[in-house]
Design an enzyme around this catalytic site. Sequence first.
Site, PDB file in Angstrom:
ATOM      1  N   LYS A   1       0.820  -1.200   0.000  1.00  0.00           N
ATOM      2  CA  LYS A   1       0.000   0.000   0.000  1.00  0.00           C
ATOM      3  C   LYS A   1       0.863   1.265   0.000  1.00  0.00           C
ATOM      4  O   LYS A   1       0.434   2.303  -0.486  1.00  0.00           O
ATOM      5  CB  LYS A   1      -0.914   0.026   1.231  1.00  0.00           C
ATOM      6  CG  LYS A   1      -1.791  -1.206   1.434  1.00  0.00           C
ATOM      7  CD  LYS A   1      -2.907  -1.297   0.424  1.00  0.00           C
ATOM      8  CE  LYS A   1      -4.001  -2.282   0.817  1.00  0.00           C
ATOM      9  NZ  LYS A   1      -3.580  -3.682   0.834  1.00  0.00           N
TER      10      LYS A   1
HETATM   11  C1  LIG Z   1      -4.176  -4.793   0.413  1.00  0.00           C
HETATM   12  C2  LIG Z   1      -3.342  -5.999   0.345  1.00  0.00           C
HETATM   13  C3  LIG Z   1      -3.624  -7.007  -0.589  1.00  0.00           C
HETATM   14  C4  LIG Z   1      -4.795  -6.936  -1.527  1.00  0.00           C
HETATM   15  O1  LIG Z   1      -4.634  -5.956  -2.531  1.00  0.00           O
HETATM   16  P1  LIG Z   1      -5.899  -5.421  -3.324  1.00  0.00           P
HETATM   17  O2  LIG Z   1      -5.381  -4.312  -4.169  1.00  0.00           O
HETATM   18  O3  LIG Z   1      -6.883  -4.964  -2.305  1.00  0.00           O
HETATM   19  O4  LIG Z   1      -6.425  -6.571  -4.126  1.00  0.00           O
HETATM   20  C5  LIG Z   1      -2.763  -8.087  -0.641  1.00  0.00           C
HETATM   21  N1  LIG Z   1      -1.724  -8.196   0.206  1.00  0.00           N
HETATM   22  C6  LIG Z   1      -1.438  -7.253   1.116  1.00  0.00           C
HETATM   23  C7  LIG Z   1      -0.294  -7.452   2.028  1.00  0.00           C
HETATM   24  C8  LIG Z   1      -2.227  -6.128   1.210  1.00  0.00           C
HETATM   25  O5  LIG Z   1      -1.933  -5.198   2.128  1.00  0.00           O
END
Ligand SMILES: *Cc1c(COP(=O)(O)O)cnc(C)c1O
Length: 495
Positions: free
Chosen positions: A112
């Site tokens: 993120k």
């Molecule tokens: C948010 C997240 C995901 C999922 O990603 P999306 O874009 O919501 O599909 C997968 N792994 C981690 C560690 C995340 O923080």
Amino acid sequence: MEVLYSSTRNKNLTVKASEAILKGLSDDGGLFVPNQIPALDKSLKELSAMNYKEVAYEVMKLFLTDFTETELKTCIERAYDEKFDTEVIAPLVEAAGAYYLELFHGSTIAFKDMALSILPHLLITSAKKNNIKNEIVILTATSGDTGKAALAGFAGVEGTKIIVFYPKNGVSPIQEKQMVTQKGANTFVVGIHGNFDDAQTGVKKIFSDKDMAKEMDEKGFQFSSANSINIGRLVPQICYYVYAYSKLLAEGKITEGEKINVVVPTGNFGNILAAFYAKNMGLPIDKLICASNDNKVLYDFFQTGVYDRNREFVLTTSPSMDILISSNLERLIYRIAGNDADKNKELMSALSGQGKYEITADMKALLADFYGNYASEAETAAIIKKIYEDCGYVIDTHTAVAAAVYDKYVKDSKDQTKTVIASTASPFKFTRSVMNAIDAKYDQMGDFELVDELSKIANVEVPNAIEEIRTAPVVHDNQCDVDQMQNVVRGFLGI
Ligand SMILES: *Cc1c(COP(=O)(O)O)cnc(C)c1O
């Protein structure tokens, strides 16, 4: 060429990129989508000579067409700086027959950060461009990682406040500690008595409350979203797929134009949608492999064409993927419906009404580039252990879901195409699950003892993000019921 953004629920509602970033979600509840996917205007060879920031500029300039070159480059410079523990920003590590694109070198050690380190700058720039005088209030629902990454991105950013809702019993202890120790007078963190979908639904409700928006405006505030529905998050995520390809090319792992596969551990469908957009920009991606955990609503969707959220919500060791409503899927649905906002709206109202919808056969045929599968908890743990034992590389539980699904894909298809796996979190963020997968004996140890042990066995330094929270005091201790979320927001803003 100028790219404009329209709502997935009303094609005639069109805004500029900066306006879409400011609003987050369209007033009609739809998501903003670009009216065209621009083609890369540099050759793959040219891109292969660029560093992360340069690639990011080449991608983002094509989508955010109302930003000047200086504005965009300034945002990029401020985002991808020493907050990342490597100048490379997103290293590509070859292990166990695939290339792991490590997207976790930012301040909160999950992917993120790739987008949330730049979103505040895109947002502030957008506000200036649009003569916004109100203070921007970021409202976010998190399944764990978004929350901290958004808090870290916005803390102390002038002209903004940020409120984060997370499921009180639905995040890892380290994720929770990261959030509740967040400093900054403009930050507010609340654990809700419900799951992630409850949090997300509650936030969406507050966003679409017109009376509240009016009242906020009178008091000098306006909402915006840091959730993955904001195109200011989606666009920066496209960059690292282009970057990964360019690095494979630069290192001679592939030839120019050779197709690669991409595997993405998926929750809200933002990350894999970014890969899909990268493909549509002309990046040679063949299969988009969508990996789910036991909350396999997407796997079922790709199998049957029916999206059905009516099922038990399972808490897994990959909590950031414990999601039954993948918000960003709406953008794909809109597209395979032929950019038909009415059709999309009909399906989305079926989703909010009956909790399910079915796409047509024609729409399903347009999903051929996607392969969906899922990994059970046992399969997820087993692959962590196997990859560690085979090559000493330790992956986190989310990345492990992707690795296990990739294994299944190769067994199913015999496809030998070179493959990039999106590595979405550092194993240090989910230390207990990771260490338990490697050996049950670790379960006896305390959280931080485990961190040190992981550092030893993986031969990787403990990331700063973890060191910080060892001793940090808890500064947020708020909880609320789902139906109290709006009041909590009012309380924090003093309205
Ligand atoms: C948010 C997240 C995901 C999922 O990603 P999306 O874009 O919501 O599909 C997968 N792994 C981690 C560690 C995340 O923080």
